[in-house]
Design a protein around this motif. Structure first.
Motif, PDB file in Angstrom:
ATOM      1  N   ILE A  96       0.837  -1.211   0.000  1.00 51.88           N
ATOM      2  CA  ILE A  96       0.000   0.000   0.000  1.00 51.88           C
ATOM      3  C   ILE A  96       0.864   1.250   0.000  1.00 51.88           C
ATOM      4  O   ILE A  96       0.597   2.213  -0.739  1.00 51.88           O
ATOM      5  CB  ILE A  96      -0.951  -0.010   1.212  1.00 51.88           C
ATOM      6  CG1 ILE A  96      -1.946  -1.175   1.096  1.00 51.88           C
ATOM      7  CG2 ILE A  96      -1.700   1.318   1.316  1.00 51.88           C
ATOM      8  CD1 ILE A  96      -2.798  -1.379   2.337  1.00 51.88           C
ATOM      9  N   LEU A  97       1.914   1.239   0.818  1.00 59.80           N
ATOM     10  CA  LEU A  97       2.819   2.394   0.874  1.00 59.80           C
ATOM     11  C   LEU A  97       3.507   2.604  -0.466  1.00 59.80           C
ATOM     12  O   LEU A  97       3.636   3.743  -0.943  1.00 59.80           O
ATOM     13  CB  LEU A  97       3.853   2.187   1.980  1.00 59.80           C
ATOM     14  CG  LEU A  97       4.891   3.314   2.150  1.00 59.80           C
ATOM     15  CD1 LEU A  97       4.199   4.630   2.497  1.00 59.80           C
ATOM     16  CD2 LEU A  97       5.912   2.939   3.226  1.00 59.80           C
ATOM     17  N   LEU A  98       3.936   1.518  -1.105  1.00 58.57           N
ATOM     18  CA  LEU A  98       4.585   1.633  -2.411  1.00 58.57           C
ATOM     19  C   LEU A  98       3.621   2.201  -3.440  1.00 58.57           C
ATOM     20  O   LEU A  98       4.019   3.023  -4.278  1.00 58.57           O
ATOM     21  CB  LEU A  98       5.095   0.262  -2.859  1.00 58.57           C
ATOM     22  CG  LEU A  98       5.818   0.227  -4.212  1.00 58.57           C
ATOM     23  CD1 LEU A  98       7.042   1.142  -4.196  1.00 58.57           C
ATOM     24  CD2 LEU A  98       6.226  -1.203  -4.567  1.00 58.57           C
ATOM     25  N   PHE A  99       2.364   1.780  -3.382  1.00 55.93           N
ATOM     26  CA  PHE A  99       1.367   2.354  -4.292  1.00 55.93           C
ATOM     27  C   PHE A  99       1.269   3.866  -4.114  1.00 55.93           C
ATOM     28  O   PHE A  99       1.283   4.624  -5.100  1.00 55.93           O
ATOM     29  CB  PHE A  99      -0.005   1.717  -4.049  1.00 55.93           C
ATOM     30  CG  PHE A  99      -1.153   2.533  -4.572  1.00 55.93           C
ATOM     31  CD1 PHE A  99      -1.358   2.673  -5.932  1.00 55.93           C
ATOM     32  CD2 PHE A  99      -2.011   3.202  -3.695  1.00 55.93           C
ATOM     33  CE1 PHE A  99      -2.395   3.449  -6.423  1.00 55.93           C
ATOM     34  CE2 PHE A  99      -3.048   3.973  -4.174  1.00 55.93           C
ATOM     35  CZ  PHE A  99      -3.251   4.099  -5.548  1.00 55.93           C
ATOM     36  N   ILE A 100       1.165   4.317  -2.871  1.00 49.84           N
ATOM     37  CA  ILE A 100       1.025   5.748  -2.600  1.00 49.84           C
ATOM     38  C   ILE A 100       2.252   6.514  -3.090  1.00 49.84           C
ATOM     39  O   ILE A 100       2.134   7.572  -3.724  1.00 49.84           O
ATOM     40  CB  ILE A 100       0.798   5.984  -1.096  1.00 49.84           C
ATOM     41  CG1 ILE A 100      -0.538   5.370  -0.658  1.00 49.84           C
ATOM     42  CG2 ILE A 100       0.822   7.474  -0.778  1.00 49.84           C
ATOM     43  CD1 ILE A 100      -0.772   5.398   0.844  1.00 49.84           C
ATOM     44  N   LEU A 149       1.853  -1.974 -12.014  1.00 52.04           N
ATOM     45  CA  LEU A 149       2.454  -2.164 -10.690  1.00 52.04           C
ATOM     46  C   LEU A 149       1.636  -1.415  -9.646  1.00 52.04           C
ATOM     47  O   LEU A 149       1.383  -1.936  -8.546  1.00 52.04           O
ATOM     48  CB  LEU A 149       3.900  -1.670 -10.696  1.00 52.04           C
ATOM     49  CG  LEU A 149       4.628  -1.664  -9.351  1.00 52.04           C
ATOM     50  CD1 LEU A 149       4.667  -3.051  -8.730  1.00 52.04           C
ATOM     51  CD2 LEU A 149       6.050  -1.109  -9.523  1.00 52.04           C
ATOM     52  N   ASP A 150       1.208  -0.200  -9.964  1.00 54.15           N
ATOM     53  CA  ASP A 150       0.363   0.558  -9.042  1.00 54.15           C
ATOM     54  C   ASP A 150      -0.924  -0.191  -8.728  1.00 54.15           C
ATOM     55  O   ASP A 150      -1.360  -0.268  -7.572  1.00 54.15           O
ATOM     56  CB  ASP A 150       0.013   1.929  -9.641  1.00 54.15           C
ATOM     57  CG  ASP A 150       1.189   2.889  -9.614  1.00 54.15           C
ATOM     58  OD1 ASP A 150       2.262   2.495  -9.113  1.00 54.15           O
ATOM     59  OD2 ASP A 150       1.039   4.016 -10.110  1.00 54.15           O
ATOM     60  N   PHE A 151      -1.547  -0.737  -9.762  1.00 50.36           N
ATOM     61  CA  PHE A 151      -2.801  -1.478  -9.585  1.00 50.36           C
ATOM     62  C   PHE A 151      -2.597  -2.694  -8.693  1.00 50.36           C
ATOM     63  O   PHE A 151      -3.385  -2.955  -7.772  1.00 50.36           O
ATOM     64  CB  PHE A 151      -3.327  -1.910 -10.951  1.00 50.36           C
ATOM     65  CG  PHE A 151      -4.543  -2.795 -10.903  1.00 50.36           C
ATOM     66  CD1 PHE A 151      -5.813  -2.250 -10.828  1.00 50.36           C
ATOM     67  CD2 PHE A 151      -4.417  -4.177 -10.927  1.00 50.36           C
ATOM     68  CE1 PHE A 151      -6.939  -3.062 -10.782  1.00 50.36           C
ATOM     69  CE2 PHE A 151      -5.532  -4.996 -10.889  1.00 50.36           C
ATOM     70  CZ  PHE A 151      -6.796  -4.437 -10.808  1.00 50.36           C
ATOM     71  N   LEU A 152      -1.535  -3.451  -8.946  1.00 46.12           N
ATOM     72  CA  LEU A 152      -1.291  -4.662  -8.161  1.00 46.12           C
ATOM     73  C   LEU A 152      -0.970  -4.331  -6.714  1.00 46.12           C
ATOM     74  O   LEU A 152      -1.413  -5.031  -5.796  1.00 46.12           O
ATOM     75  CB  LEU A 152      -0.156  -5.467  -8.807  1.00 46.12           C
ATOM     76  CG  LEU A 152      -0.492  -6.101 -10.161  1.00 46.12           C
ATOM     77  CD1 LEU A 152       0.758  -6.715 -10.795  1.00 46.12           C
ATOM     78  CD2 LEU A 152      -1.586  -7.164 -10.015  1.00 46.12           C
ATOM     79  N   CYS A 153      -0.212  -3.262  -6.483  1.00 44.68           N
ATOM     80  CA  CYS A 153       0.080  -2.852  -5.102  1.00 44.68           C
ATOM     81  C   CYS A 153      -1.186  -2.363  -4.404  1.00 44.68           C
ATOM     82  O   CYS A 153      -1.422  -2.685  -3.234  1.00 44.68           O
ATOM     83  CB  CYS A 153       1.141  -1.757  -5.095  1.00 44.68           C
ATOM     84  SG  CYS A 153       2.811  -2.320  -5.496  1.00 44.68           S
ATOM     85  N   PRO A 176      -4.175  -4.511   0.363  1.00 48.31           N
ATOM     86  CA  PRO A 176      -5.341  -4.792   1.215  1.00 48.31           C
ATOM     87  C   PRO A 176      -5.717  -6.267   1.252  1.00 48.31           C
ATOM     88  O   PRO A 176      -6.245  -6.750   2.254  1.00 48.31           O
ATOM     89  CB  PRO A 176      -6.449  -3.957   0.564  1.00 48.31           C
ATOM     90  CG  PRO A 176      -5.726  -2.833  -0.105  1.00 48.31           C
ATOM     91  CD  PRO A 176      -4.451  -3.449  -0.615  1.00 48.31           C
ATOM     92  N   THR A 177      -5.451  -7.002   0.162  1.00 49.11           N
ATOM     93  CA  THR A 177      -5.723  -8.441   0.158  1.00 49.11           C
ATOM     94  C   THR A 177      -4.918  -9.151   1.240  1.00 49.11           C
ATOM     95  O   THR A 177      -5.440  -9.992   1.987  1.00 49.11           O
ATOM     96  CB  THR A 177      -5.395  -9.045  -1.219  1.00 49.11           C
ATOM     97  OG1 THR A 177      -6.267  -8.488  -2.201  1.00 49.11           O
ATOM     98  CG2 THR A 177      -5.545 -10.557  -1.214  1.00 49.11           C
ATOM     99  N   LEU A 178      -3.637  -8.807   1.353  1.00 50.23           N
ATOM    100  CA  LEU A 178      -2.783  -9.417   2.373  1.00 50.23           C
ATOM    101  C   LEU A 178      -3.240  -9.027   3.771  1.00 50.23           C
ATOM    102  O   LEU A 178      -3.246  -9.853   4.697  1.00 50.23           O
ATOM    103  CB  LEU A 178      -1.333  -9.001   2.142  1.00 50.23           C
ATOM    104  CG  LEU A 178      -0.690  -9.527   0.858  1.00 50.23           C
ATOM    105  CD1 LEU A 178       0.652  -8.853   0.601  1.00 50.23           C
ATOM    106  CD2 LEU A 178      -0.516 -11.034   0.920  1.00 50.23           C
ATOM    107  N   LEU A 179      -3.629  -7.763   3.945  1.00 43.17           N
ATOM    108  CA  LEU A 179      -4.125  -7.325   5.254  1.00 43.17           C
ATOM    109  C   LEU A 179      -5.425  -8.051   5.605  1.00 43.17           C
ATOM    110  O   LEU A 179      -5.649  -8.416   6.771  1.00 43.17           O
ATOM    111  CB  LEU A 179      -4.349  -5.812   5.253  1.00 43.17           C
ATOM    112  CG  LEU A 179      -3.108  -4.934   5.053  1.00 43.17           C
ATOM    113  CD1 LEU A 179      -3.487  -3.457   5.190  1.00 43.17           C
ATOM    114  CD2 LEU A 179      -2.010  -5.284   6.049  1.00 43.17           C
ATOM    115  N   ALA A 180      -6.275  -8.259   4.609  1.00 40.23           N
ATOM    116  CA  ALA A 180      -7.528  -8.977   4.843  1.00 40.23           C
ATOM    117  C   ALA A 180      -7.263 -10.421   5.256  1.00 40.23           C
ATOM    118  O   ALA A 180      -7.923 -10.956   6.153  1.00 40.23           O
ATOM    119  CB  ALA A 180      -8.402  -8.934   3.592  1.00 40.23           C
TER     120      ALA A 180
END
Length: 388
Positions: free
Chosen positions: A229-233, A270-274, A279-283
């Motif tokens: 998520i941080l990498l996406f931001i 890459l942005d889309f996957l991040c 959130p998938t991993l956090l879920a």
């Protein structure tokens, strides 16, 4: 220590949530009045509810592909490496055939197959074949290839790729391949960016092995999910590498935010996957020890994802045929030259509240069939059940 069955239960819950949300997007495609005439993610023209209706479903495909890789690792623990590899390649080939024959028919209702539509099942099938081959080399080969594709595939945004093969592998969206005789292939899912999600899902399965502790697994999921998520931001803020289209300032701050989170799914950047896998991993971490009636209900869909996936397309299209004739259309309107789906004119459709009502009804109708098939698969051992 957590048992294997409870670990798999958390996967079933998340997969069930994914399957339910996924049906919303396909219901919108078939029944919303602007689905074929407007982009729901266009920050300049969309409404917040329409944007959210489309955007939330972005999480479905990457999460499903990632979980497919994770499940492949768990299943491989009960087999020899050769057996696991061979099964994955066979199942991958079956999924490719199923996309061409079964899914395409459910989408188009065209028994003449004038159009073949290549989407997520196609990408999963090829990804399983790639995974099956890499498994024979080593776990490190799977991890290295997954990381290389995941972080590096957007380099190709700066090049013009020659020919349809390269487009299908890396960049395809709406790539149309003529087959002759008024037949076409529509390639919507580029294979290898999706393969990266499956390969990394397989590697994440290492933390779901029998001797892995809950604490270690949750720590891994929380750290990697937060990092994604941080990498996406960060990447989206820099606005250069990681997505083929940069965001732009809109007329309001809210619409600028919508443009910021509108990243490329076709192909998945890459942005889309991040943005989606974080959130998938956090879920997954949050669902480790979830219990309750709602969990049992949602898991029903998650235990039979392919069965549900196929069935929901045919049910939606059957309901579309009914709505088509009830709306006053006739047999002469079945084929619209601008749309690959039969019984779906360009200007046909309903408002979003009706779309949501149809979606909820479809999910509810499919509960009992999904429950039945889940129990059937538990109590029967026919070979073909492994492929559905």
């Amino acid at each position: 220590m957590q048992s294997a069955s409870s670990r798999i239960a958390s996967i079933d819950i998340l997969r069930g949530i994914i399957m339910i949300i996924m049906a919303l997007d396909h219901t919108r495609d078939f029944f919303h009045n602007t689905a074929m005439t407007a982009d729901p993610l266009d920050a300049a023209t969309t409404t917040p509810l329409l944007f959210f209706t489309r955007w939330i479903t972005h999480y479905c495909a990457p999460a499903f592909v990632f979980l497919s890789g994770l499940s492949a690792y768990i299943a491989s623990q009960k087999k020899t490496m050769k057996e696991a590899s061979t099964f994955l390649m066979k199942r991958g080939l079956w999924l490719i055939i199923a996309e061409l024959v079964i899914v395409t028919l459910g989408l188009t209702f065209n028994p003449l197959y004038n159009v073949f539509i290549l989407q997520v099942i196609w990408a999963i099938g090829w990804s399983m074949i790639v995974l099956g081959l890499l498994m024979r080399l080593s776990f490190k080969a799977v991890l290295f290839t997954g990381l290389l594709l995941f972080f590096g595939h957007n380099i190709l945004d700066y090049f013009t790729l020659p020919g349809n093969i390269w487009k299908i592998l890396f960049t395809s969206f709406g790539t149309v391949i003529p087959m002759g005789g008024n037949r076409f292939i529509f390639a919507f899912y580029a294979i290898l960016p999706w393969t990266s999600a499956m390969l990394l899902g397989y590697c994440a399965g290492y933390f779901f092995r029998k001797d892995a502790t809950v604490e270690v697994r949750r720590k891994f999921l929380l750290i990697t999910g937060s990092a994604a998520i941080l990498l996406f931001i960060v990447l989206r803020s820099i606005n250069h590498y990681g997505n083929p289209t940069p965001w732009e300032f809109q007329q309001t701050g809210f619409r600028t935010f919508l443009d910021f989170i509108d990243v490329s799914k076709y192909p998945p950047s890459l942005d889309f996957l991040c943005m989606t896998l974080g959130p998938t991993l956090l879920a997954l971490a949050g669902l480790e020890q979830v219990k309750g009636r709602w969990q049992e209900v949602i898991s029903v869909y998650g235990k039979v994802p392919f069965f549900y996936y196929i069935l929901h397309f045919y049910l939606l299209h059957f309901l579309l045929v009914i709505a088509f004739f009830l709306s006053g259309y006739t047999a002469g309107d079945i084929v619209d030259p601008n749309i690959p789906f039969l019984f779906r004119p360009v200007n046909f459709g309903y408002t979003l509240p009706i779309v949501y009502a149809i979606w909820i009804s479809v999910v509810a109708i499919l509960y009992k069939p999904s429950q039945w098939f889940g129990k059937y698969r538990q109590t029967h051992t026919q070979w073909w059940l492994k492929y559905i």
